[in-house]
Design an enzyme around this catalytic site. Structure first.
Site, mmCIF file in Angstrom:
data_model
loop_
_atom_site.group_PDB
_atom_site.id
_atom_site.type_symbol
_atom_site.label_atom_id
_atom_site.label_comp_id
_atom_site.label_asym_id
_atom_site.label_seq_id
_atom_site.Cartn_x
_atom_site.Cartn_y
_atom_site.Cartn_z
ATOM 1 N N ASP A 101 -1.215 7.346 2.950
ATOM 2 C CA ASP A 101 -0.039 6.471 2.913
ATOM 3 C C ASP A 101 -0.063 5.507 1.743
ATOM 4 O O ASP A 101 -1.084 5.315 1.110
ATOM 5 C CB ASP A 101 -0.034 5.611 4.188
ATOM 6 C CG ASP A 101 0.573 6.370 5.343
ATOM 7 O OD1 ASP A 101 1.139 7.433 5.113
ATOM 8 O OD2 ASP A 101 0.479 5.860 6.480
ATOM 9 N N LYS A 139 5.546 5.946 2.439
ATOM 10 C CA LYS A 139 6.962 5.602 2.574
ATOM 11 C C LYS A 139 7.105 4.135 2.217
ATOM 12 O O LYS A 139 6.454 3.295 2.824
ATOM 13 C CB LYS A 139 7.469 5.756 4.005
ATOM 14 C CG LYS A 139 7.030 6.983 4.710
ATOM 15 C CD LYS A 139 7.593 6.932 6.103
ATOM 16 C CE LYS A 139 6.885 7.866 7.060
ATOM 17 N NZ LYS A 139 5.497 7.591 7.306
ATOM 18 N N MET A 186 5.726 -6.101 8.898
ATOM 19 C CA MET A 186 6.922 -5.651 8.171
ATOM 20 C C MET A 186 8.065 -6.657 8.301
ATOM 21 O O MET A 186 9.224 -6.273 8.468
ATOM 22 C CB MET A 186 7.379 -4.270 8.688
ATOM 23 C CG MET A 186 6.371 -3.174 8.431
ATOM 24 S SD MET A 186 6.770 -1.645 9.260
ATOM 25 C CE MET A 186 6.058 -1.914 10.867
HETATM 26 C C1 LIG Z 1 3.868 0.487 8.588
HETATM 27 S S1 LIG Z 1 2.963 -0.956 9.030
HETATM 28 C C2 LIG Z 1 1.388 -0.262 9.242
HETATM 29 C C3 LIG Z 1 0.480 -1.120 10.008
HETATM 30 C C4 LIG Z 1 -0.893 -0.513 10.144
HETATM 31 N N1 LIG Z 1 -0.865 0.669 10.918
HETATM 32 C C5 LIG Z 1 -1.906 -1.501 10.726
HETATM 33 O O1 LIG Z 1 -2.440 -1.262 11.821
HETATM 34 O O2 LIG Z 1 -2.172 -2.496 10.044
HETATM 35 C C6 LIG Z 1 2.843 -1.760 7.487
HETATM 36 C C7 LIG Z 1 2.792 -3.275 7.609
HETATM 37 O O3 LIG Z 1 1.499 -3.689 7.982
HETATM 38 C C8 LIG Z 1 1.239 -4.951 7.420
HETATM 39 N N2 LIG Z 1 0.048 -4.824 6.556
HETATM 40 C C9 LIG Z 1 -0.686 -3.746 6.326
HETATM 41 N N3 LIG Z 1 -1.723 -4.022 5.524
HETATM 42 C C10 LIG Z 1 -1.640 -5.327 5.248
HETATM 43 C C11 LIG Z 1 -2.436 -6.226 4.498
HETATM 44 N N4 LIG Z 1 -3.530 -5.818 3.851
HETATM 45 N N5 LIG Z 1 -2.048 -7.527 4.440
HETATM 46 C C12 LIG Z 1 -0.959 -7.947 5.089
HETATM 47 N N6 LIG Z 1 -0.192 -7.144 5.827
HETATM 48 C C13 LIG Z 1 -0.512 -5.852 5.900
HETATM 49 C C14 LIG Z 1 2.462 -5.355 6.634
HETATM 50 O O4 LIG Z 1 3.293 -6.102 7.476
HETATM 51 C C15 LIG Z 1 3.063 -4.013 6.324
HETATM 52 O O5 LIG Z 1 4.439 -4.110 6.060
#
Ligand SMILES: C[S@@+](CC[C@H](N)C(=O)[O-])C[C@H]1O[C@@H](n2cnc3c(N)ncnc32)[C@H](O)[C@@H]1O
Length: 467
Positions: free
Chosen positions: A247, A269, A383
């Site tokens: 991803d 995406k 998100m």
């Molecule tokens: C599609 S979701 C996936 C979440 C992922 N499965 C998880 O458990 O962290 C994507 C969102 O996760 C958050 N996110 C993921 N990695 C991040 C990071 N290193 N710092 C801050 N937010 C993060 C953000 O809000 C981002 O828009």
């Protein structure tokens, strides 16, 4: 290679340890594990040595004599004055008994390596006495790569050796075992499902040959970005994968840890810009597995938290392909640690709720705002950057105080992470002032006051200094 590595069977064979202190005890423990008939002789045996070896070794409190050495196949000397040690070594040499003198390589016929012990599977590392600390470090690195149940896997394979021999031609046998160790049955054994693995193995051996080419899909969480936050299991799978579908949130540093010749496909995406549609991703998982490949579907954070891991799992399973999940550290846990902020805290918050600020299309997320505002605990919004302003306004309109602390954490755990603190009433401003694009989390609640991070005032002061 200065010394030849060989594995000696010590089952019921006499081994002598001279000395009664910590060093003798450490060697004794190894010898007991190896099944030796052990004698420990020393003028003074420590209390720990006596109690740890009670019933496991013959413990004799006196000076050793030549006959003790002659009666053994291996001798360890862990203490003694120089002239004594020399006499014992000479007696061992005359009797043809192999000797090891702790910390005296010049007297050693053999050395003891750093050992990784997984039952039938053992790995030993030697630096030929040159750098024992390096040996121990290498051992720790290799330990991390070896599944804890790899010994059970060896036992499992052993149970089917004869059956495989009788059912599969010699020319195909090696390939069979190669596929077996990379395939779903081995994965079942490694995850502890031995009953399922036996059932599948019997079907495989007794079924048509083509079944041996069955692939497997692992849905794996890559964590929030820092490669050190990958789980050991995720690292192992990345190093064995034939194909990796990853991803947008999976960092280059993490991909760099994957097997070099694995095929890699970016299927990320960006919001409203689906590079590869979800059903196409799922179709590719199934297609690669049907080619007999070991497929890793690598997803940011945890696959089952706002990750569509559940949908992928269902599709792969419905296609009859074995599928396994490896969790990852979700962004909320990673970002909280990066900001030194507990998500729950006995003084501030008794619960934490994860929600998504993303809605299908450009609309508002379908959330029960009055329930969320009433909780008064920690609310983590994934998100939520583009809707931050309206999320803040809705929570306030439904009763959450505008003064509630918030923290916005962008790229948490990565080298370029940003943490901005303020209040719920300032949420939109915080995003603008920090030029936050994402990926970012909004953490709303009293605990956010504890986060390390910059306030609006600090950002403004910094900008004035730069200007
Ligand atoms: C599609 S979701 C996936 C979440 C992922 N499965 C998880 O458990 O962290 C994507 C969102 O996760 C958050 N996110 C993921 N990695 C991040 C990071 N290193 N710092 C801050 N937010 C993060 C953000 O809000 C981002 O828009």
């Amino acid at each position: 290679m200065n010394r030849f590595p060989a594995y000696i069977s010590l089952d019921d064979r006499p081994v002598l340890i001279i000395g009664g202190g910590a060093s003798a005890l450490a060697k004794a423990r190894l010898m007991v594990t190896a099944g030796a008939t052990l004698t420990v002789i020393g003028e003074k045996l420590s209390r720990e040595t006596k109690s740890a070896l009670k019933g496991k070794a013959r413990l004799i409190e006196r000076a050793p004599v030549v006959a003790d050495i002659e009666a053994s196949v291996l001798v360890f000397i862990t203490e003694g004055a120089n002239d004594q040690v020399e006499r014992w070594v000479e007696a061992a040499r005359i009797a043809g008994v192999l000797v090891n003198v702790v910390d005296r390589p010049e007297y050693c016929d053999f050395t003891t390596p750093s050992i990784i012990d997984r039952g039938r599977v053992t790995v030993s590392i030697s630096t030929d006495g040159a750098a024992p600390v390096l040996g121990r470090k290498l051992r720790a690195d290799i330990e991390a790569l070896l599944p804890s149940k790899v010994g059970s896997l060896a036992d499992f394979a052993d149970q089917y050796r004869d059956a495989v021999k009788s059912k599969i031609n010699e020319s195909e046998r090696r390939q069979f075992w190669e596929r077996f160790f990379e395939g779903p049955i081995a994965a079942q054994v490694l995850t502890g499902d031995e009953a399922g693995a036996h059932e599948a193995m019997l079907a495989l051996i007794n079924g048509p040959a083509s079944e041996a080419r069955e692939g497997v899909v692992h849905i794996v969480g890559a964590g929030p970005g820092d490669p050190d936050l990958l789980t050991i299991k995720a690292l192992r799978l990345l190093q064995r994968a034939d194909v990796i579908l990853y991803d947008r949130l999976v960092s280059d540093d993490i991909l760099a840890l994957a097997r070099r010749d694995a095929e890699r496909f970016y299927v990320g995406k960006a919001k409203a810009n689906h590079a590869v549609p979800q059903d196409e991703i799922e179709a590719r998982l199934v297609a690669f597995a049907r080619e007999g490949k070991m497929v890793v579907r690598l997803k940011g954070g945890d696959p089952f938290i706002f990750g569509r891991g559940g949908e992928e799992l269902e599709t792969v399973r419905a296609a009859g392909i074995p599928v396994f999940t490896t969790p990852g550290i979700t962004a909320a846990a990673g970002c909280a640690a990066a900001a030194n902020m507990a998500l729950t805290h006995r003084d501030h918050s008794q619960a934490v709720t994860f929600v998504t600020g993303h809605a299908k299309g450009e609309g508002e997320p379908d959330l029960d705002w009055s329930a969320l505002a009433a909780l008064k605990n920690t609310l983590v919004v994934y998100m939520g950057v583009s809707k931050a302003d309206s999320i803040g306004a809705k929570l306030i309109a439904h009763g959450r105080e505008a003064s509630t602390p918030v923290a916005v954490i962008e790229k948490g755990t990565r080298a370029d992470q940003k943490i901005i603190k303020g209040t719920l009433g300032q949420l939109g401003q915080l995003i603008d002032a920090g030029s936050v694009i994402g990926p970012a989390l909004l953490v709303i609640g009293e605990v956010a006051a504890l986060a390390d991070g910059e306030t609006l005032l600090a950002i403004a002061q910094k900008e004035r200094l730069v200007a």
